[in-house]
Design a protein around this motif. Structure first.
Motif, short mmCIF file in Angstrom:
data_model
loop_
_atom_site.label_atom_id
_atom_site.label_comp_id
_atom_site.label_asym_id
_atom_site.label_seq_id
_atom_site.Cartn_x
_atom_site.Cartn_y
_atom_site.Cartn_z
N SER A 46 0.88 -1.16 0.00
CA SER A 46 0.00 0.00 0.00
C SER A 46 0.92 1.22 0.00
N VAL B 119 -10.74 6.21 -12.85
CA VAL B 119 -10.77 6.59 -11.43
C VAL B 119 -9.62 7.55 -11.14
N ASP B 120 -9.92 8.59 -10.38
CA ASP B 120 -8.86 9.52 -9.96
C ASP B 120 -7.94 8.83 -8.95
N THR B 121 -6.67 9.22 -8.95
CA THR B 121 -5.76 8.81 -7.88
C THR B 121 -5.80 9.90 -6.82
N VAL C 53 -0.16 1.74 -5.41
CA VAL C 53 -1.29 2.65 -5.66
C VAL C 53 -2.00 2.18 -6.94
N ARG D 130 -5.92 14.46 -14.02
CA ARG D 130 -5.88 13.08 -13.52
C ARG D 130 -4.56 12.42 -13.93
N SER E 251 -4.74 2.56 -8.35
CA SER E 251 -5.58 3.48 -9.13
C SER E 251 -4.83 4.16 -10.26
N ASN F 180 -3.36 2.91 -12.69
CA ASN F 180 -3.60 2.24 -13.98
C ASN F 180 -5.05 2.35 -14.45
N SER F 181 -5.90 2.99 -13.65
CA SER F 181 -7.30 3.12 -14.06
C SER F 181 -7.48 4.36 -14.93
N LYS G 208 -1.28 10.82 -11.63
CA LYS G 208 -0.87 9.43 -11.79
C LYS G 208 0.61 9.34 -12.20
N ASP H 259 -2.95 9.79 -1.61
CA ASP H 259 -2.08 8.63 -1.89
C ASP H 259 -0.67 9.06 -2.29
N SER I 166 2.33 0.68 -9.24
CA SER I 166 0.98 0.23 -9.63
C SER I 166 0.46 -0.83 -8.65
#
Length: 556
Positions: free
Chosen positions: A293, A354-356, A346, A394, A348, A350-351, A398, A360, A343
Motif C-alpha cells: 500500500s 478513477v482519480d488517484t 497505488v 488526472r 488506481s 492504472n485506471s 498518476k 495517496d 501500480s
C-alpha cells in the motif's frame, strides 16, 4: 542448363558445409565439451554450448568451489535447471541446488572465430527468482544470446547463481555471512576469464552486464576487491549497488523470521539447524509478501539481498568506487522503471476512469521519507507538485506517483553511482542513458494507460533482439530500437566507447562527467537531439542533498 545449375548448387552447398565454421570439441579446465553448431546464413555459423558447469554443486551456505572435472566429452546441449527458488506466486519451489552452469554463444563468419570480445549476462529477479535463460515461450528463451552474438560479433555467456534464502540469507555475522549468489557470479566470471580463450574469446576484453538485481549485481562485481583484472567493462540496466533495495542493513531480523518458519531456534544453534533443513522448505520460508500500500510500499518487502559482509563487500558500496577506477561503465534506467512497483502500491494509477487521490501521493512520499518525518514529507511534496498548478489533471497526478517510485527506487541511485564512478575513475569511462521506448501494453483496450513509458524490464526484449527473433510480435520501430541497443552495447564491449566499433549508431553518446552529467535518451525516434544533461536534476538534488541533510526523526 538445369544440370549445370544443379551442379553449381550442389558444389556451393558442399563448400558451405565443408567450411562450416565450428570449434568442435573444446578443452576446458574441467574436461572436454562439445556443443551444437547452428547455421545462421551464408558462411555464418554459431556454436552454442548449454549447461557447462563453472563450479561444483554448492554446499549449503558455502562459497562455490571449483568443479572436480569429468571424463570423456561433456555434451553441452541442454540447458540446466535454474537454482532452487519459489515460483512466481510463491506457493511452491522449482529448480535445483545443482545449478552452477553457464551457456555460451560463439559466432563464426567464414572461419572459426578467435579473440572475440566477451559479454557475460547476469539476470535480475529481486535476488529471489530468475535463471540464466529467463522466461521461455515456445522454446524462445528471453536470454538467448544468439541475436547479440550474431549482430554484434561478440561471444555471449549467461550464468546461473543462487537466489532466495540459499543465495542471500545472512545472520549478519561470520556464522552465516550471506552473499553466496554474488560469490557464484564471481566464480562464473573467473571461469570465463580462465577458459574463454578456448572458445575463441579474449580474456582481456570481458564485459559484464545485467538488469534490475542483475544490474545491481554487476555494480557489486565492479566494487568488490575480489575481481581485480577479471573483466574490463560493465553495464548496469535499472539497478546499481546504491539502490535502496540492493543492500539489507539488518539481515539478522529476516534470518530469525526464516528460522522460526522452519522450526529452528534463533540463538547460537540457528545456523546449524538451517543447514540441516530441507532446501525446499528453507526456500519457501524466504518468500516475500506481495501485499503493499502507499503506507507500506512493495519495495520494503525486498529483504533477501546482499549484505556488507566485510569480505565480498568490505564496506558500504558508496565507499568502494575506487575499486572500479579502471572499469568502463554504462548505467541507466527506464523512464518509468517505478511503474511496476507503484501500480501495486497505488493501483488506481492504472485506471483510466478513477482519480488517484492526492492523499495517496502524500502517503507514498511519507513512506519513502519516513526517517525525516513531517519535514521530509513537506519538502518532498513541494518538489513533486511544483509543476502541478492549482488544478492538476488526472494523468498528471498518476504520472507523479510513477515518477516518485522511479526516482527513489532506480533513477536517483543510478545517477549517484554514475557520479561516484566518474569521480573515482582513472582510465575507466562513464556513460549514462535513459531508455524511453513506450510500453507495448499501454493504450486503448490494453491493461495500461497510453501515457505509460518504458516500464521496468521493458529494455530486455530489445537488448536480446526479440523484435528480430519473433518479428510478428513487433513493428519496424521496435526493430530499430533493438538494432540501436545491440549496436551501442556491443561497440562498448569491443572498445569501451559505445560509439566506436563495427556497428553504426543513430547518435553520438557523450561521456558522463562529474560536472556535465551528460546522458543519451534511447528510443525508436532518437537522433542527435536525444543527448541531454543533468537528468532530472531537481529531483536528484532533493534525494541526494536536501533530504539527507534534514534531521532524522525515526531511525530504521
Amino acid at each position: 542448363m538445369m544440370a549445370m545449375l544443379g551442379i553449381f548448387v550442389a558444389v556451393t552447398v558442399f563448400l558451405e558445409v565443408a567450411s562450416a565454421a565450428s570449434l568442435g570439441v573444446v578443452y576446458t579446465e574441467g574436461g572436454m565439451v562439445s556443443g551444437e553448431n547452428i547455421r545462421l546464413g551464408w558462411r555464418r555459423h554459431m556454436d552454442v554450448f548449454r549447461g557447462i558447469p563453472f563450479a561444483d554443486i554448492p554446499g549449503r551456505f558455502e562459497k562455490p568451489k571449483r568443479h572436480p572435472g569429468w571424463d570423456g566429452v561433456l555434451k553441452a546441449t541442454e540447458y540446466r535447471k535454474r537454482c532452487l527458488q519459489v515460483n512466481l506466486i510463491m506457493t511452491e519451489t522449482r529448480g535445483s541446488e545443482d545449478c552452477l552452469y553457464l551457456n555460451i554463444w560463439v559466432p563464426h563468419s567464414g572461419s572459426v572465430s578467435s579473440n572475440l570480445p566477451v559479454m557475460v549476462w547476469i539476470y535480475g529477479g529481486a535476488f529471489l527468482v530468475g535463471g540464466s535463460m529467463g522466461a521461455n515461450f515456445l522454446d524462445n528463451y528471453l536470454y538467448s544470446g544468439q541475436e547479440i552474438a550474431d549482430r554484434g560479433n561478440v561471444i555471449v555467456v549467461t550464468l546461473g547463481y543462487r537466489v532466495g534464502t540459499l543465495g542471500f540469507l545472512s545472520a549478519g555475522d561470520s556464522s552465516l555471512p550471506g552473499n553466496y549468489g554474488l560469490w557464484d557470479q564471481q566464480a562464473a566470471i573467473a571461469w570465463v576469464n580462465r577458459n574463454i580463450r578456448s572458445f575463441g574469446g579474449d580474456p582481456d576484453n570481458i564485459t559484464i552486464f545485467g538488469e534490475s538485481a542483475g544490474g545491481a549485481s554487476v555494480s557489486f562485481q565492479t566494487l568488490t576487491p575480489h575481481n581485480k583484472g577479471l573483466f574490463k567493462r560493465a553495464i548496469s540496466q535499472s539497478g546499481v549497488a546504491l539502490c535502496p533495495w540492493a543492500i539489507n542493513k539488518n539481515p539478522r531480523r529476516f534470518a530469525e523470521e526464516v528460522a522460526l518458519k522452519v522450526n529452528c531456534p534463533t540463538d547460537n544453534k540457528m545456523v546449524a539447524c538451517l543447514k540441516m533443513t530441507d532446501a525446499a522448505a528453507l526456500t519457501l520460508a524466504g518468500t516475500l509478501s506481495l501485499t503493499s500500500s502507499p503506507d507500506h510500499p512493495l519495495l520494503f518487502n525486498l529483504l533477501l539481498s546482499p549484505v556488507i559482509d566485510g569480505d565480498f563487500l568490505p564496506d558500504d558500496p558508496s565507499k568502494l568506487f575506487h575499486n572500479a577506477a579502471k572499469i568502463d561503465y554504462i548505467a541507466g534506467v527506464n523512464d518509468m522503471d517505478g511503474h511496476i512497483f507503484t501500480s501495486l502500491d497505488v493501483p488506481s494509477i492504472n485506471s483510466q476512469l478513477v482519480d488517484t487521490p492526492i492523499e495517496d501521493v502524500k502517503r507514498l512520499l511519507a513512506s519513502y521519507t519516513r526517517e525525516k518525518g513531517k519535514p521530509g514529507l513537506d519538502n518532498a511534496y513541494s518538489v513533486y507538485t511544483s509543476t502541478w498548478g492549482s488544478n492538476p489533471s488526472r494523468e498528471t497526478v498518476k504520472k507523479t506517483v510513477v515518477d516518485i517510485g522511479t526516482d527513489y527506487i532506480f533513477l536517483v541511485p543510478t545517477q549517484a553511482a554514475l557520479y561516484h564512478h566518474a569521480t573515482n575513475a582513472t582510465t575507466g569511462r562513464t556513460y549514462s542513458y535513459l531508455f524511453s521506448q513506450p510500453n507495448r501494453m499501454g493504450g486503448i483496450g490494453r491493461p495500461y494507460p497510453s501515457w505509460v513509458g518504458a516500464d521496468h524490464a521493458d529494455d530486455l526484449q530489445y537488448v536480446f533482439g526479440k523484435p528480430f527473433t519473433t518479428p510478428l510480435g513487433y513493428w519496424p520501430k521496435h526493430r530499430d530500437v533493438s538494432r540501436y541497443m545491440i549496436a551501442y552495447w556491443t561497440n562498448f564491449a569491443k572498445t569501451g566507447d559505445p560509439n566506436k566499433g563495427d556497428s553504426k549508431v543513430p547518435a553520438t553518446w557523450p561521456k558522463f562527467t562529474s560536472t556535465g552529467h551528460q546522458f543519451l535518451e534511447i528510443n525508436s525516434k532518437m537522433n542527435a537531439n536525444y543527448v541531454g544533461q543533468k537528468l532530472r536534476l531537481r529531483y536528484v538534488h532533493f534525494w541526494t542533498s536536501v533530504l539527507p541533510n534534514l534531521p532524522t526523526v525515526v531511525s530504521e
